[in-house]
Design a protein around this motif. Structure first.
Motif, PDB file in Angstrom:
ATOM      1  N   GLU A 203     -55.462  12.525 -40.560  1.00 52.01           N
ATOM      2  CA  GLU A 203     -54.008  12.400 -40.673  1.00 52.01           C
ATOM      3  C   GLU A 203     -53.311  13.614 -40.064  1.00 52.01           C
ATOM      4  N   ASN A 204     -53.858  14.791 -40.251  1.00 51.30           N
ATOM      5  CA  ASN A 204     -53.251  16.004 -39.695  1.00 51.30           C
ATOM      6  C   ASN A 204     -53.371  16.054 -38.174  1.00 51.30           C
ATOM      7  N   LYS A 205     -54.337  15.345 -37.603  1.00 55.37           N
ATOM      8  CA  LYS A 205     -54.498  15.335 -36.158  1.00 55.37           C
ATOM      9  C   LYS A 205     -53.483  14.411 -35.488  1.00 55.37           C
ATOM     10  N   LYS A 206     -52.910  13.453 -36.230  1.00 61.50           N
ATOM     11  CA  LYS A 206     -51.896  12.581 -35.652  1.00 61.50           C
ATOM     12  C   LYS A 206     -50.659  13.427 -35.362  1.00 61.50           C
ATOM     13  N   PRO A 207     -50.007  13.180 -34.238  1.00 60.34           N
ATOM     14  CA  PRO A 207     -48.827  13.999 -33.925  1.00 60.34           C
ATOM     15  C   PRO A 207     -47.696  13.724 -34.924  1.00 60.34           C
ATOM     16  N   GLN A 208     -47.010  14.794 -35.304  1.00 61.64           N
ATOM     17  CA  GLN A 208     -45.878  14.667 -36.208  1.00 61.64           C
ATOM     18  C   GLN A 208     -44.569  14.732 -35.441  1.00 61.64           C
ATOM     19  N   PHE A 209     -44.662  14.944 -34.127  1.00 65.55           N
ATOM     20  CA  PHE A 209     -43.492  14.989 -33.268  1.00 65.55           C
ATOM     21  C   PHE A 209     -43.815  14.293 -31.949  1.00 65.55           C
ATOM     22  N   ALA A 210     -42.816  13.639 -31.391  1.00 64.91           N
ATOM     23  CA  ALA A 210     -42.938  13.074 -30.048  1.00 64.91           C
ATOM     24  C   ALA A 210     -42.296  14.071 -29.093  1.00 64.91           C
ATOM     25  N   GLU A 211     -42.905  14.282 -27.947  1.00 60.90           N
ATOM     26  CA  GLU A 211     -42.389  15.247 -26.977  1.00 60.90           C
ATOM     27  C   GLU A 211     -41.361  14.563 -26.078  1.00 60.90           C
ATOM     28  N   VAL A 212     -40.165  15.150 -25.996  1.00 59.75           N
ATOM     29  CA  VAL A 212     -39.111  14.618 -25.136  1.00 59.75           C
ATOM     30  C   VAL A 212     -39.389  15.081 -23.712  1.00 59.75           C
ATOM     31  N   ILE A 213     -39.506  14.119 -22.805  1.00 58.59           N
ATOM     32  CA  ILE A 213     -39.774  14.428 -21.400  1.00 58.59           C
ATOM     33  C   ILE A 213     -38.474  14.544 -20.620  1.00 58.59           C
ATOM     34  N   GLU A 214     -37.525  13.627 -20.909  1.00 56.94           N
ATOM     35  CA  GLU A 214     -36.253  13.628 -20.190  1.00 56.94           C
ATOM     36  C   GLU A 214     -35.174  13.019 -21.077  1.00 56.94           C
ATOM     37  N   SER A 215     -33.950  13.551 -20.948  1.00 60.33           N
ATOM     38  CA  SER A 215     -32.814  13.031 -21.696  1.00 60.33           C
ATOM     39  C   SER A 215     -31.609  12.979 -20.759  1.00 60.33           C
ATOM     40  N   GLN A 216     -31.112  11.767 -20.476  1.00 61.37           N
ATOM     41  CA  GLN A 216     -29.975  11.583 -19.570  1.00 61.37           C
ATOM     42  C   GLN A 216     -28.803  10.988 -20.335  1.00 61.37           C
ATOM     43  N   PRO A 217     -27.602  11.568 -20.198  1.00 59.41           N
ATOM     44  CA  PRO A 217     -26.442  10.989 -20.885  1.00 59.41           C
ATOM     45  C   PRO A 217     -26.070   9.628 -20.302  1.00 59.41           C
ATOM     46  N   ILE A 218     -25.631   8.730 -21.167  1.00 56.70           N
ATOM     47  CA  ILE A 218     -25.090   7.432 -20.756  1.00 56.70           C
ATOM     48  C   ILE A 218     -23.581   7.561 -20.919  1.00 56.70           C
ATOM     49  N   THR A 219     -22.849   7.345 -19.818  1.00 56.33           N
ATOM     50  CA  THR A 219     -21.402   7.568 -19.862  1.00 56.33           C
ATOM     51  C   THR A 219     -20.640   6.271 -19.666  1.00 56.33           C
ATOM     52  N   GLU A 220     -19.422   6.297 -20.150  1.00 58.45           N
ATOM     53  CA  GLU A 220     -18.486   5.184 -19.982  1.00 58.45           C
ATOM     54  C   GLU A 220     -17.219   5.773 -19.363  1.00 58.45           C
ATOM     55  N   THR A 221     -16.705   5.128 -18.331  1.00 52.23           N
ATOM     56  CA  THR A 221     -15.498   5.616 -17.669  1.00 52.23           C
ATOM     57  C   THR A 221     -14.284   4.874 -18.214  1.00 52.23           C
ATOM     58  N   TYR A 222     -13.242   5.625 -18.546  1.00 52.89           N
ATOM     59  CA  TYR A 222     -11.977   5.028 -18.964  1.00 52.89           C
ATOM     60  C   TYR A 222     -10.858   5.750 -18.215  1.00 52.89           C
ATOM     61  N   TYR A 223      -9.689   5.111 -18.171  1.00 53.79           N
ATOM     62  CA  TYR A 223      -8.587   5.634 -17.374  1.00 53.79           C
ATOM     63  C   TYR A 223      -7.349   5.854 -18.237  1.00 53.79           C
ATOM     64  N   THR A 224      -6.614   6.913 -17.906  1.00 47.73           N
ATOM     65  CA  THR A 224      -5.321   7.148 -18.558  1.00 47.73           C
ATOM     66  C   THR A 224      -4.250   7.156 -17.473  1.00 47.73           C
ATOM     67  N   ASP A 225      -3.102   6.557 -17.794  1.00 46.97           N
ATOM     68  CA  ASP A 225      -1.990   6.488 -16.851  1.00 46.97           C
ATOM     69  C   ASP A 225      -1.110   7.731 -16.965  1.00 46.97           C
ATOM     70  N   ARG A 226      -0.580   8.148 -15.828  1.00 45.95           N
ATOM     71  CA  ARG A 226       0.412   9.226 -15.817  1.00 45.95           C
ATOM     72  C   ARG A 226       1.358   8.985 -14.647  1.00 45.95           C
ATOM     73  N   GLN A 227       2.559   9.539 -14.766  1.00 45.88           N
ATOM     74  CA  GLN A 227       3.570   9.414 -13.720  1.00 45.88           C
ATOM     75  C   GLN A 227       3.438  10.584 -12.750  1.00 45.88           C
ATOM     76  N   GLU A 228       3.451  10.282 -11.476  1.00 37.28           N
ATOM     77  CA  GLU A 228       3.441  11.309 -10.437  1.00 37.28           C
ATOM     78  C   GLU A 228       4.738  11.133  -9.649  1.00 37.28           C
ATOM     79  N   CYS A 229       5.619  12.123  -9.697  1.00 40.29           N
ATOM     80  CA  CYS A 229       6.939  12.013  -9.074  1.00 40.29           C
ATOM     81  C   CYS A 229       7.091  13.042  -7.954  1.00 40.29           C
ATOM     82  N   TYR A 230       7.944  12.696  -6.998  1.00 44.35           N
ATOM     83  CA  TYR A 230       8.240  13.594  -5.885  1.00 44.35           C
ATOM     84  C   TYR A 230       9.672  13.311  -5.410  1.00 44.35           C
ATOM     85  N   ASP A 231      10.251  14.292  -4.727  1.00 41.53           N
ATOM     86  CA  ASP A 231      11.599  14.140  -4.179  1.00 41.53           C
ATOM     87  C   ASP A 231      11.499  13.697  -2.729  1.00 41.53           C
TER      88      ASP A 231
END
Length: 189
Positions: free
Chosen positions: A30-58
């Motif tokens: 039982e002690n020989k069984k791993p008590q932790f899994a080794e992380v090889i790679e971790s990549q973020p999963i992202t979601e894109t969202y948009y916010t509106d804004r006014q851009e004004c000029y003369d």
């Protein structure tokens, strides 16, 4: 001494020794069984969202001034008078009359065109504000794609938090709950 008692004692000693050896072996395995899994790679999963804004000029805008004399009567009359005066200076007798009429006609036509040209060039400028709605992109991390190794096997899972270099294992299963300090954090890019 009774042989049964002696055989029973030896048998008991052997049984206790065997049970102890098995327990020790099980604990060792039982002690020989791993008590932790080794992380090889971790990549973020992202979601894109948009916010509106006014851009004004003369913007500078040119406007045509309002025309008060659309038929250019003033220019025609002034031109005809000047043309007639100049035409009257030429010739004598009936030629003078003809030169006066021709001068008035030519002067009237020229005065009309001069006034029309001046009216077309009569402009004024204003500054006007123009606005457009633009969308700014933002990214929010919604999870992590995690590749790990456990018992010589490589697997990939999705986690709701970024793991450390190892993932705890209990009873052969990954413990995927986030530490209490990470649950309250929200990550924005």
């Amino acid at each position: 001494m009774n042989t049964n008692l002696l055989v029973g004692g030896i048998f008991g000693a052997v049984a206790v020794t065997a049970a102890g050896s098995y327990a020790g072996y099980t604990t060792l395995v039982e002690n020989k069984k791993p008590q932790f899994a080794e992380v090889i790679e971790s990549q973020p999963i992202t979601e894109t969202y948009y916010t509106d804004r006014q851009e004004c000029y003369d913007e500078v805008v040119q406007h045509q001034a309002e025309v008060k004399d659309g038929n250019q009567v003033t220019g025609t009359v002034i031109g005809a008078v000047l043309g007639a005066v100049i035409g009257k200076q030429v010739g004598g007798g009936n030629g003078k009359k003809l030169a006066t009429v021709a001068g008035a006609a030519a002067g009237g036509y020229a005065g009309n065109k001069v006034q029309k040209n001046m009216q077309q060039k009569d402009v004024y400028t204003t500054t006007e504000q123009r606005c457009n709605t633009v969308q700014d992109p933002h990214q929010k991390i919604t999870g992590y794609s995690v590749t790990y190794q456990l018992d010589g096997k490589t697997e990939t899972i999705v986690m709701d938090h970024k793991p450390e270099s190892t993932i705890p294992v209990e009873n052969g299963q990954l413990v995927l709950s986030a530490p209490a300090s990470e649950k309250s954090e929200t990550t924005q890019l």
